[in-house]
Design an enzyme around this catalytic site. Structure first.
Site, PDB file in Angstrom:
ATOM      1  N   TYR A  68      -6.775  -2.777  13.139  1.00 29.21           N
ATOM      2  CA  TYR A  68      -7.279  -1.445  12.952  1.00 29.21           C
ATOM      3  C   TYR A  68      -9.410  -1.714  12.428  1.00 29.21           C
ATOM      4  CZ  TYR A  68      -3.209  -0.247   9.340  1.00 29.21           C
ATOM      5  OH  TYR A  68      -1.747   0.546   9.439  1.00 29.21           O
ATOM      6  N   GLU A  75       1.161  -0.915  13.894  1.00 29.89           N
ATOM      7  CA  GLU A  75       0.163  -0.027  13.189  1.00 29.89           C
ATOM      8  C   GLU A  75      -1.655   0.161  13.222  1.00 29.89           C
ATOM      9  OE1 GLU A  75      -0.101  -0.929   8.965  1.00 29.89           O
ATOM     10  OE2 GLU A  75       2.226  -1.223   9.184  1.00 29.89           O
ATOM     11  N   GLU A 105       3.267  -7.772   7.201  1.00 27.28           N
ATOM     12  CA  GLU A 105       2.356  -8.035   6.526  1.00 27.28           C
ATOM     13  C   GLU A 105       1.754  -9.374   5.921  1.00 27.28           C
ATOM     14  OE1 GLU A 105      -0.951  -5.480   6.326  1.00 27.28           O
ATOM     15  OE2 GLU A 105      -0.749  -4.932   8.728  1.00 27.28           O
ATOM     16  N   ASP A 123       0.903  -0.861   0.241  1.00 30.82           N
ATOM     17  CA  ASP A 123       0.158   0.207  -0.269  1.00 30.82           C
ATOM     18  C   ASP A 123       0.631   1.521  -0.163  1.00 30.82           C
ATOM     19  OD1 ASP A 123      -2.089   1.425   0.022  1.00 30.82           O
ATOM     20  OD2 ASP A 123      -2.184   1.752   2.139  1.00 30.82           O
TER      21      ASP A 123
HETATM   22  C1  BDP Z   1      -1.251  -2.196   6.666  1.00 30.96           C
HETATM   23  C2  BDP Z   1      -0.046  -2.387   6.109  1.00 30.96           C
HETATM   24  C3  BDP Z   1      -0.384  -0.707   5.768  1.00 30.96           C
HETATM   25  C4  BDP Z   1      -1.002  -0.074   5.039  1.00 30.96           C
HETATM   26  C5  BDP Z   1      -2.045  -0.523   5.832  1.00 30.96           C
HETATM   27  C6  BDP Z   1      -3.485   0.517   5.396  1.00 30.96           C
HETATM   28  O1  BDP Z   1       1.246  -2.781   6.642  1.00 30.96           O
HETATM   29  O2  BDP Z   1       1.357  -0.881   4.649  1.00 30.96           O
HETATM   30  O3  BDP Z   1      -0.585   1.483   4.289  1.00 30.96           O
HETATM   31  O4  BDP Z   1      -2.693  -1.779   6.503  1.00 30.96           O
HETATM   32  O5  BDP Z   1      -4.313   0.335   4.807  1.00 30.96           O
HETATM   33  O6  BDP Z   1      -2.613  -3.470   6.381  1.00 30.96           O
HETATM   34  O7  BDP Z   1      -3.659   1.724   6.099  1.00 30.96           O
END
Ligand code: BDP
Length: 575
Positions: A450, A486, A398, A164
């Site tokens: 997330y 993250e 990931e 991404d």
């Molecule tokens: C995670 C990835 C990262 C993405 C992020 C996203 O590690 O590179 O930019 O999600 O979706 O899965 O913002």
């Protein structure tokens, strides 16, 4: 691998500037020998990505040619020195010719490589030609253009990256021409330890020919000298000024080679005395628990793309300091050496990651991907081993590791990293949760999550409870410290609502702060890294309006969103 430097025994010149450039979609260059030079070129800035420099060619990843000319400066002496041509990084594949002779090639986008070009140089009008190519392929690292029969792909992207961020191409970091005397210092490896109030510094050197050496450690009232025939020295530094986030004290290690009593080569390295360890549930810096507050980042800026840009580096580090962060991860590839030097100076802790993002484990191309990961791990550790700021190695981000081949793949990389550097923890950043088998042997658990965004959309509290439960389950299974590497949500700058609403700055604030409350309630959580420091360019896709990921605490132009002010209050002190 040592960074070039100038002193009375070595000289380095940076070939940065405007070079000649030509896209070559028809592969004409190879057929008509552009290695000897080509015409009809346009100007291009080096270092920088090519994608945003022109009116066209943004998504072009195929072959392209660069050329420049240079004279040898006075003091560059092919009869008495070795002269190297060194590239800080070229994405993705580089092939190099000097004065018509093929010098060599390098695969992999974010690590330095060099060639001894002594015998190819002339005094004037040296012609340097580089062919660069950045195609995405399933057997490259990171992989791209992966057909659905090989693995499940998340989303259609243009270009077809399996990650991404935008697959910028070009000569991304400085190109140096530098001299070393014959028989020179080839490498220096420094490790440090603490014994009571003393610092222990061990230096190991490699030389091109056997030689006696004088190694000196200076700084903070210390001046210690060891003369050695064995290429190694150990210093005990009384009342050592340790390197830490609050006081990033640096000493200067100077290596000199001696011939008949006279110095003929010198290399100088800033070093920091510190220890880093995983102890039970905790991460210890200098024997005390440390909690990471910071971000995943990208090397990304308008027009410049992924090109090394010292002003942006300084700005980003200033923002990290302003917001009271103490750390970052080089997501998802090694950053410029210039950044690592700044991290040493400013006291930031770095999770140093290889370019292995979005790996998959189907047999097709697997051994090649593993070999590339091994090469990149070796190159990364060789490059960054002496930085006190680097506190751990991340072997991948990931991976699609819900596959029977994944565990052995990562066992291999973990063992390799440990064999090259026994002093730092090694980790894997995964989104597989308790299913991530490789967490069993990694030193720490690094998780990306997330909740409230990609899962439990808009349900911040439900997401927070799921995060809480998952952290407990991970700890119960692996008994290791955990960093949430993250978490976050896209926020369009200036987009607001009084009620919870996706893409608003308020939603980003609410979700991140709630997740942080959960993290702070678990003693085994040792860090919070928000995704991302700044908005950044991605491939086009339905989830990326304007080809931008909006999860930054700052915009791509480095203006703060609401979350930046809230984190600054929350983090207050750096430690
Ligand atoms: C995670 C990835 C990262 C993405 C992020 C996203 O590690 O590179 O930019 O999600 O979706 O899965 O913002």
């Amino acid at each position: 691998m040592l960074f070039p430097q100038s002193n009375p025994f070595r000289q380095a010149i940076n070939l940065a500037g405007i070079w000649d450039f030509c896209f070559d979609p028809g592969n004409i260059g190879a057929q008509t020998n552009w290695a000897n030079g080509f015409s009809d070129a346009r100007p291009i800035a080096v270092p920088a990505s090519w994608n945003d420099q022109f009116a066209e060619g943004r998504d072009y990843l195929g072959g392209a040619w660069y050329q420049t000319r240079f004279d040898l400066p006075l003091g560059f002496d092919v009869a008495r020195q070795n002269i190297f041509l060194r590239f800080g990084s070229v994405n993705y594949f580089a092939e190099v010719w000097l004065n018509g002779a093929r010098v060599g090639s390098h695969e992999g986008g974010h690590l330095p490589f060099e060639f001894d070009v002594t015998t190819l140089l002339r005094r004037e009008a040296n012609a340097l030609v580089v062919r660069v190519e950045g195609e995405l392929a399933f057997d490259r690292v990171p992989p791209g253009n992966i057909v659905p029969t090989l693995t499940v792909s998340n989303e259609v992207k243009l270009p077809a990256a399996s990650f991404d961020f935008f697959p910028f191409c070009g000569i991304h970091r400085p190109v140096f021409l530098y001299t070393t005397p014959r028989g020179a210092i080839q490498d220096v490896t420094v490790t440090t330890d603490i014994a009571g109030t003393s610092g222990i510094v061990r230096a190991q050197i490699a030389t091109r020919e056997p030689s006696s050496a004088r190694i000196t450690l200076d700084g903070h009232n210390a001046h210690l000298v060891v003369e050695t025939q064995s290429n190694a020295a150990t210093f005990e530094v009384p009342h050592a000024a340790l390197w830490s986030c609050e006081s990033p004290n640096l000493y200067t290690l100077t290596v000199e080679l001696l011939r008949e009593g006279a110095v003929f080569d010198r290399y100088t390295l800033p070093i920091g005395i510190r220890t880093i360890q995983v102890v039970g549930d905790a991460l210890w810096l200098n024997g005390k628990p440390v909690y990471l507050k910071g971000f995943g980042r990208h090397e990304d800026f308008p027009v410049n793309g992924r090109g090394q840009n010292s002003a942006v580096n300084v700005k980003d580090f200033a923002l990290l300091e302003w917001i009271n962060a103490n750390s970052f991860r080089t997501s998802h590839y090694p950053y410029a050496e210039e950044q690592m030097d700044l991290a040493d100076r400013l006291g930031l802790l770095v999770i140093d990651e290889t370019p292995a993002v979005g790996l998959f484990f189907a047999e097709q191309g697997l051994s090649r991907r593993l070999e590339l990961c091994r090469q990149m791990t070796r190159e990364l550790i060789a490059r960054d081993k002496n930085h006190p700021s680097v506190i751990m190695w991340s072997v991948a981000n990931e991976p699609k590791s819900d596959h029977p081949n994944a565990r052995a793949f990562f066992r291999d990389l973990y063992d390799l990293a440990k064999s090259l550097d026994a002093t730092r923890p090694v980790t894997l950043v995964s989104n597989q949760g308790v299913q991530e088998e490789s967490f069993a042997f990694m030193d720490l658990v690094c998780l990306n999550r997330y909740y409230g965004w990609y899962t439990n959309l808009g349900q911040i509290e439900t997401g927070a409870q799921k995060l809480s439960g998952e952290l407990d389950a991970l700890y119960a299974k692996f008994h290791k410290p955990i960093i949430l590497t993250e978490f976050g949500a896209d926020a369009l700058p200036g987009w607001h609502a009084v009620e919870t609403e996706l893409f608003t700055e308020e939603f980003q604030v609410e979700m991140i702060l709630r997740d942080i409350e959960i993290l702070r309630s678990k003693s085994f959580v040792v860090g919070e890294h928000i995704w991302n420091l700044c908005d950044f360019k991605t491939a086009q896709g339905l989830r990326r309006v304007g080809g931008i990921n909006y999860k930054g605490a700052f915009t791509r132009e480095r203006r703060p969103k609401m979350i930046a002010h809230r984190l600054r209050d929350l983090w207050q002190t750096k430690g």
